[in-house]
Scaffold this motif. Structure first.
Motif, PDB file in Angstrom:
ATOM      1  N   HIS A  39       0.832  -1.222   0.000  1.00  0.00           N
ATOM      2  CA  HIS A  39       0.000   0.000   0.000  1.00  0.00           C
ATOM      3  C   HIS A  39       0.858   1.261   0.000  1.00  0.00           C
ATOM      4  O   HIS A  39       0.502   2.270   0.606  1.00  0.00           O
ATOM      5  CB  HIS A  39      -0.986  -0.027   1.169  1.00  0.00           C
ATOM      6  N   HIS A  66      -1.078   2.843  -5.830  1.00  0.00           N
ATOM      7  CA  HIS A  66      -1.293   1.396  -5.737  1.00  0.00           C
ATOM      8  C   HIS A  66      -2.776   1.047  -5.871  1.00  0.00           C
ATOM      9  O   HIS A  66      -3.635   1.902  -5.712  1.00  0.00           O
ATOM     10  CB  HIS A  66      -0.765   0.879  -4.399  1.00  0.00           C
ATOM     11  N   PRO A 125      -4.359   8.508   0.118  1.00  0.00           N
ATOM     12  CA  PRO A 125      -3.853   7.173   0.444  1.00  0.00           C
ATOM     13  C   PRO A 125      -4.922   6.160   0.812  1.00  0.00           C
ATOM     14  O   PRO A 125      -4.611   4.979   0.964  1.00  0.00           O
ATOM     15  CB  PRO A 125      -2.937   7.432   1.642  1.00  0.00           C
ATOM     16  N   LYS A 149     -11.387   1.633  11.145  1.00  0.00           N
ATOM     17  CA  LYS A 149     -11.031   0.212  11.241  1.00  0.00           C
ATOM     18  C   LYS A 149     -12.013  -0.633  10.434  1.00  0.00           C
ATOM     19  O   LYS A 149     -11.681  -1.732   9.978  1.00  0.00           O
ATOM     20  CB  LYS A 149     -11.050  -0.255  12.711  1.00  0.00           C
ATOM     21  N   LEU A 153     -13.513   0.276   7.581  1.00  0.00           N
ATOM     22  CA  LEU A 153     -13.306   0.521   6.146  1.00  0.00           C
ATOM     23  C   LEU A 153     -14.606   0.414   5.329  1.00  0.00           C
ATOM     24  O   LEU A 153     -14.673  -0.338   4.339  1.00  0.00           O
ATOM     25  CB  LEU A 153     -12.224  -0.410   5.589  1.00  0.00           C
TER      26      LEU A 153
HETATM   27  N1  NFK Z   1      -6.752   0.823   3.761  1.00  0.00           N
HETATM   28  C1  NFK Z   1      -5.515   1.505   3.405  1.00  0.00           C
HETATM   29  C2  NFK Z   1      -4.321   0.916   4.040  1.00  0.00           C
HETATM   30  C3  NFK Z   1      -4.439   0.538   5.437  1.00  0.00           C
HETATM   31  O1  NFK Z   1      -5.465   0.569   6.057  1.00  0.00           O
HETATM   32  C4  NFK Z   1      -3.189   0.149   6.060  1.00  0.00           C
HETATM   33  C5  NFK Z   1      -2.049   0.062   5.299  1.00  0.00           C
HETATM   34  C6  NFK Z   1      -0.859  -0.332   5.871  1.00  0.00           C
HETATM   35  C7  NFK Z   1      -0.799  -0.622   7.213  1.00  0.00           C
HETATM   36  C8  NFK Z   1      -1.933  -0.533   7.984  1.00  0.00           C
HETATM   37  C9  NFK Z   1      -3.144  -0.147   7.419  1.00  0.00           C
HETATM   38  N2  NFK Z   1      -4.280  -0.060   8.152  1.00  0.00           N
HETATM   39  C10 NFK Z   1      -4.254  -0.326   9.508  1.00  0.00           C
HETATM   40  O2  NFK Z   1      -5.241  -0.250  10.189  1.00  0.00           O
HETATM   41  C11 NFK Z   1      -5.322   1.399   1.931  1.00  0.00           C
HETATM   42  O3  NFK Z   1      -6.211   0.987   1.268  1.00  0.00           O
HETATM   43  O4  NFK Z   1      -4.242   1.669   1.428  1.00  0.00           O
END
Ligand code: NFK
Ligand code: ZN
Ligand code: ZN
Length: 208
Positions: free
Chosen positions: A48, A52, A146, A154, A156
């Motif tokens: 990520h 991306h 991002p 959390k 999403l």
């Molecule tokens: N949802 C985000 C990324 C994400 O949530 C995330 C990416 C790397 C490490 C931790 C993340 N989320 C942690 O709760 C995305 O889509 O890029």
């Protein structure tokens, strides 16, 4: 003749990543001096990082992996729209634009101002707007942010609603110099068999 324009973040060891996530690193693991013939590099990165795509497996353990995604989603005509100073991307704002026939929708918000730092907060995509875009026929949504959800989310909900309605997600675009209008897009993920996401090289070419 229109030329391809790079709309990807550059990948160097300073690129900001999601707080706590693996930093990006490129290093030469076998140098010309060591090998006598070649430089061989090694990349370490989170899937990520920078520009991306997300595969549904990112937020659903039963979801599609990157290898399962249809490459046709990531190449073809795309519409760029600008939503300046938006707090959240909602149906009302989207309705101000004629989106009929749009399959790939790229949204400039301008909200990620300092690209050398990960943003503290971002506008998010309202989950309710997913069904609206799906009815129009949109299959791919791209943003200069991002994430499509708030950074502290959390659950999403936007990721889930977009996926439930058959929309795919492209994040971290650089659209600062891109006018509203119609373009050809190419932003192909890598063929990662177990991937939850993939870096892409995203490029646009204006359609006259
Ligand atoms: N949802 C985000 C990324 C994400 O949530 C995330 C990416 C790397 C490490 C931790 C993340 N989320 C942690 O709760 C995305 O889509 O890029
Ligand atoms: Zn992501
Ligand atoms: Zn995401």
């Amino acid at each position: 003749m229109n030329r391809w324009i790079d709309i990807s973040q550059r990948l160097d060891n300073k690129i900001p990543v999601w707080p706590g996530d693996s930093p990006f690193s490129y290093k030469i693991s076998w140098s010309m001096e060591d090998s006598g013939s070649v430089n061989v590099g090694q990349i370490t990165m989170s899937t990520h990082t920078g520009t991306h795509i997300d595969a549904p497996f990112h937020f659903d353990s039963d979801g599609k992996r990157v290898i399962d995604l249809d490459v046709n989603l990531y190449i073809g005509p795309a519409r760029v729209i600008h939503l300046h100073d938006t707090k959240s991307i909602c149906v009302n704002e989207l309705k101000e634009h004629n989106l009929s026939g749009v399959i790939r929708l790229l949204i400039y918000t301008g909200a990620w101002k300092n690209r050398s730092e990960f943003p503290k907060s971002i506008p998010h995509f309202e989950p309710e707007a997913a069904s609206y875009l799906a009815e129009i026929g949109v299959r791919l949504i791209g943003l200069d942010l991002p994430s499509v959800d708030p950074l502290d989310s959390k659950e999403l909900p936007a990721h889930h609603e977009l996926t439930r309605h058959g929309l795919h997600i492209l994040e971290g675009l650089v659209l600062d110099d891109i006018d509203e209008g119609d373009y050809e897009l190419a932003a192909l993920p890598l063929p990662l068999v177990e991937g939850d996401g993939s870096p892409v090289r995203a490029v646009l070419k204006k359609i006259d």
